[in-house]
Scaffold this motif. Structure first.
Motif, PDB file in Angstrom:
ATOM      1  N   LEU A  87       0.818  -1.217   0.000  1.00  0.00           N
ATOM      2  CA  LEU A  87       0.000   0.000   0.000  1.00  0.00           C
ATOM      3  C   LEU A  87       0.852   1.267   0.000  1.00  0.00           C
ATOM      4  CD1 LEU A  87      -2.814  -0.998   2.513  1.00  0.00           C
ATOM      5  CD2 LEU A  87      -3.099  -0.465   0.078  1.00  0.00           C
ATOM      6  N   TYR A  88       2.163   1.124   0.105  1.00  0.00           N
ATOM      7  CA  TYR A  88       3.037   2.304   0.168  1.00  0.00           C
ATOM      8  C   TYR A  88       2.852   3.243  -1.019  1.00  0.00           C
ATOM      9  CZ  TYR A  88       7.105   5.080   1.454  1.00  0.00           C
ATOM     10  OH  TYR A  88       7.930   6.111   1.814  1.00  0.00           O
ATOM     11  N   PRO A  89       2.835   2.743  -2.266  1.00  0.00           N
ATOM     12  CA  PRO A  89       2.617   3.680  -3.379  1.00  0.00           C
ATOM     13  C   PRO A  89       1.259   4.384  -3.315  1.00  0.00           C
ATOM     14  CG  PRO A  89       3.286   1.522  -4.210  1.00  0.00           C
ATOM     15  CD  PRO A  89       3.084   1.397  -2.732  1.00  0.00           C
ATOM     16  N   VAL A  90       0.259   3.722  -2.773  1.00  0.00           N
ATOM     17  CA  VAL A  90      -1.064   4.346  -2.609  1.00  0.00           C
ATOM     18  C   VAL A  90      -0.948   5.511  -1.626  1.00  0.00           C
ATOM     19  CG1 VAL A  90      -3.447   3.970  -1.846  1.00  0.00           C
ATOM     20  CG2 VAL A  90      -2.231   2.159  -3.103  1.00  0.00           C
ATOM     21  N   LEU A  91      -0.269   5.271  -0.513  1.00  0.00           N
ATOM     22  CA  LEU A  91      -0.070   6.313   0.482  1.00  0.00           C
ATOM     23  C   LEU A  91       0.718   7.482  -0.099  1.00  0.00           C
ATOM     24  CD1 LEU A  91      -0.468   7.028   3.497  1.00  0.00           C
ATOM     25  CD2 LEU A  91       1.734   5.947   3.912  1.00  0.00           C
ATOM     26  N   LEU A  92       1.752   7.197  -0.861  1.00  0.00           N
ATOM     27  CA  LEU A  92       2.539   8.261  -1.488  1.00  0.00           C
ATOM     28  C   LEU A  92       1.702   9.049  -2.492  1.00  0.00           C
ATOM     29  CD1 LEU A  92       6.036   6.622  -2.067  1.00  0.00           C
ATOM     30  CD2 LEU A  92       5.344   8.219  -0.268  1.00  0.00           C
ATOM     31  N   ALA A  93       0.873   8.342  -3.255  1.00  0.00           N
ATOM     32  CA  ALA A  93       0.010   9.028  -4.228  1.00  0.00           C
ATOM     33  C   ALA A  93      -0.990   9.931  -3.509  1.00  0.00           C
ATOM     34  CB  ALA A  93      -0.709   8.020  -5.114  1.00  0.00           C
ATOM     35  N   MET A  94      -1.559   9.462  -2.408  1.00  0.00           N
ATOM     36  CA  MET A  94      -2.495  10.287  -1.644  1.00  0.00           C
ATOM     37  C   MET A  94      -1.782  11.513  -1.067  1.00  0.00           C
ATOM     38  SD  MET A  94      -4.683   7.325   0.303  1.00  0.00           S
ATOM     39  CE  MET A  94      -5.691   8.463   1.238  1.00  0.00           C
ATOM     40  N   ALA A  96       0.941  12.997  -2.293  1.00  0.00           N
ATOM     41  CA  ALA A  96       1.255  13.922  -3.397  1.00  0.00           C
ATOM     42  C   ALA A  96       0.007  14.675  -3.837  1.00  0.00           C
ATOM     43  CB  ALA A  96       1.858  13.153  -4.571  1.00  0.00           C
ATOM     44  N   TRP A  97      -1.111  13.980  -3.961  1.00  0.00           N
ATOM     45  CA  TRP A  97      -2.357  14.627  -4.371  1.00  0.00           C
ATOM     46  C   TRP A  97      -2.763  15.690  -3.340  1.00  0.00           C
ATOM     47  CZ3 TRP A  97      -7.379  15.280  -2.697  1.00  0.00           C
ATOM     48  CH2 TRP A  97      -8.302  15.722  -3.664  1.00  0.00           C
ATOM     49  N   GLY A  98      -2.692  15.326  -2.054  1.00  0.00           N
ATOM     50  CA  GLY A  98      -3.047  16.275  -0.999  1.00  0.00           C
ATOM     51  C   GLY A  98      -2.129  17.490  -0.994  1.00  0.00           C
ATOM     52  N   ASP A  99      -0.822  17.247  -1.213  1.00  0.00           N
ATOM     53  CA  ASP A  99       0.114  18.377  -1.280  1.00  0.00           C
ATOM     54  C   ASP A  99      -0.181  19.269  -2.482  1.00  0.00           C
ATOM     55  OD1 ASP A  99       1.482  17.691   1.026  1.00  0.00           O
ATOM     56  OD2 ASP A  99       3.101  16.652  -0.019  1.00  0.00           O
ATOM     57  N   ASP A 100      -0.517  18.650  -3.619  1.00  0.00           N
ATOM     58  CA  ASP A 100      -0.787  19.422  -4.836  1.00  0.00           C
ATOM     59  C   ASP A 100      -2.088  20.208  -4.771  1.00  0.00           C
ATOM     60  OD1 ASP A 100       1.552  18.461  -5.948  1.00  0.00           O
ATOM     61  OD2 ASP A 100       0.561  16.980  -7.233  1.00  0.00           O
ATOM     62  N   TRP A 101      -3.109  19.637  -4.157  1.00  0.00           N
ATOM     63  CA  TRP A 101      -4.443  20.224  -4.264  1.00  0.00           C
ATOM     64  C   TRP A 101      -5.047  20.729  -2.960  1.00  0.00           C
ATOM     65  CZ3 TRP A 101      -5.756  21.466  -8.955  1.00  0.00           C
ATOM     66  CH2 TRP A 101      -5.168  20.765 -10.014  1.00  0.00           C
ATOM     67  N   LEU A 102      -4.509  20.323  -1.829  1.00  0.00           N
ATOM     68  CA  LEU A 102      -5.171  20.659  -0.560  1.00  0.00           C
ATOM     69  C   LEU A 102      -4.259  21.326   0.461  1.00  0.00           C
ATOM     70  CD1 LEU A 102      -7.116  17.302  -0.143  1.00  0.00           C
ATOM     71  CD2 LEU A 102      -7.985  19.431  -1.123  1.00  0.00           C
ATOM     72  N   ALA A 104      -3.344  24.380   0.878  1.00  0.00           N
ATOM     73  CA  ALA A 104      -3.735  25.754   1.228  1.00  0.00           C
ATOM     74  C   ALA A 104      -2.528  26.698   1.276  1.00  0.00           C
ATOM     75  CB  ALA A 104      -4.492  25.767   2.557  1.00  0.00           C
ATOM     76  N   GLY A 105      -1.544  26.443   0.413  1.00  0.00           N
ATOM     77  CA  GLY A 105      -0.367  27.300   0.342  1.00  0.00           C
ATOM     78  C   GLY A 105       0.655  27.085   1.435  1.00  0.00           C
ATOM     79  N   LYS A 106       0.463  26.061   2.261  1.00  0.00           N
ATOM     80  CA  LYS A 106       1.366  25.813   3.379  1.00  0.00           C
ATOM     81  C   LYS A 106       2.575  24.968   2.994  1.00  0.00           C
ATOM     82  CE  LYS A 106      -2.453  25.984   6.650  1.00  0.00           C
ATOM     83  NZ  LYS A 106      -3.300  25.205   7.523  1.00  0.00           N
ATOM     84  N   GLY A 107       2.531  24.316   1.835  1.00  0.00           N
ATOM     85  CA  GLY A 107       3.630  23.437   1.436  1.00  0.00           C
ATOM     86  C   GLY A 107       3.451  22.038   1.974  1.00  0.00           C
ATOM     87  N   ALA A 108       4.320  21.160   1.552  1.00  0.00           N
ATOM     88  CA  ALA A 108       4.232  19.744   1.935  1.00  0.00           C
ATOM     89  C   ALA A 108       4.319  19.591   3.451  1.00  0.00           C
ATOM     90  CB  ALA A 108       5.331  18.946   1.257  1.00  0.00           C
ATOM     91  N   SER A 109       3.409  18.784   4.012  1.00  0.00           N
ATOM     92  CA  SER A 109       3.387  18.578   5.456  1.00  0.00           C
ATOM     93  C   SER A 109       4.242  17.392   5.885  1.00  0.00           C
ATOM     94  CB  SER A 109       1.953  18.366   5.931  1.00  0.00           C
ATOM     95  OG  SER A 109       1.388  17.265   5.243  1.00  0.00           O
ATOM     96  N   LEU A 110       4.459  16.469   4.970  1.00  0.00           N
ATOM     97  CA  LEU A 110       5.262  15.280   5.259  1.00  0.00           C
ATOM     98  C   LEU A 110       6.304  15.094   4.179  1.00  0.00           C
ATOM     99  CD1 LEU A 110       2.563  12.612   6.223  1.00  0.00           C
ATOM    100  CD2 LEU A 110       4.184  13.694   7.760  1.00  0.00           C
ATOM    101  N   LEU A 111       7.454  14.618   4.591  1.00  0.00           N
ATOM    102  CA  LEU A 111       8.487  14.250   3.645  1.00  0.00           C
ATOM    103  C   LEU A 111       8.801  12.790   3.882  1.00  0.00           C
ATOM    104  CD1 LEU A 111      10.634  14.959   1.512  1.00  0.00           C
ATOM    105  CD2 LEU A 111      12.163  15.555   3.412  1.00  0.00           C
ATOM    106  N   TYR A 112       8.524  11.949   2.894  1.00  0.00           N
ATOM    107  CA  TYR A 112       8.806  10.527   3.008  1.00  0.00           C
ATOM    108  C   TYR A 112      10.195  10.259   2.454  1.00  0.00           C
ATOM    109  CZ  TYR A 112       3.933   9.704   4.118  1.00  0.00           C
ATOM    110  OH  TYR A 112       2.727   9.693   4.733  1.00  0.00           O
ATOM    111  N   VAL A 113      10.989   9.521   3.218  1.00  0.00           N
ATOM    112  CA  VAL A 113      12.345   9.166   2.822  1.00  0.00           C
ATOM    113  C   VAL A 113      12.462   7.661   2.861  1.00  0.00           C
ATOM    114  CG1 VAL A 113      14.795   9.396   3.368  1.00  0.00           C
ATOM    115  CG2 VAL A 113      13.245  11.319   3.780  1.00  0.00           C
ATOM    116  N   ASP A 114      12.890   7.071   1.770  1.00  0.00           N
ATOM    117  CA  ASP A 114      13.074   5.634   1.695  1.00  0.00           C
ATOM    118  C   ASP A 114      14.464   5.311   2.231  1.00  0.00           C
ATOM    119  OD1 ASP A 114      13.209   2.966   1.154  1.00  0.00           O
ATOM    120  OD2 ASP A 114      12.861   3.161  -1.009  1.00  0.00           O
TER     121      ASP A 114
END
Length: 120
Positions: A87-94, A96-102, A104-114
């Motif tokens: 499910l990891y790619p699903v979580l990453l896609a969600m 990315a989508w949330g960062d792109d569209w939701l 509110a101008g605050k920028g990425a809230s999470l940074l995932y590092v493999d």
């Protein structure tokens, strides 16, 4: 159609949503990817009631996304299975989508590092 029957549809999206398609389940999975394993930790991090969390974890175990392992007498940890880790790619896609569209101008809230670490 009733929600309880969605998992019986001949549609992979519907069958997936029958397992992970509520407002809490992917947050539980997210926290597992971030290293959470114990019931009390999931509960304190997410602010869920014991009853609600217990039901979601049972569903995830029954679906083979988590395995429940005893670490002390009567105490258990919930660990992602291979099915759950997929499910990891699903979580990453969600994310990315949330960062792109939701965001509110605050920028990425999470940074995932493999880190190539085993999260079991």
């Amino acid at each position: 159609m009733k929600w309880e029957k969605v998992g019986e549809m001949n549609c992979p999206v519907a069958r997936t949503l029958a397992i992970i398609g509520d407002r809490w389940t992917m947050l539980i999975v997210r926290n597992a990817f971030l290293g959470t394993k114990r019931f009390a930790d999931f509960q304190s991090q997410l602010g869920m009631t014991k009853h609600l969390l217990s039901g979601r974890l049972k569903r995830l175990v029954d679906a083979g996304i988590f395995k429940k392992e005893e670490y002390q007498q009567g105490r258990y940890e919930y660990k992602l299975t291979t099915k759950g880790k997929s499910l990891y790619p699903v979580l990453l896609a969600m994310t990315a989508w949330g960062d792109d569209w939701l965001d509110a101008g605050k920028g990425a809230s999470l940074l995932y590092v493999d880190k190539k670490e085993d999260i079991t």
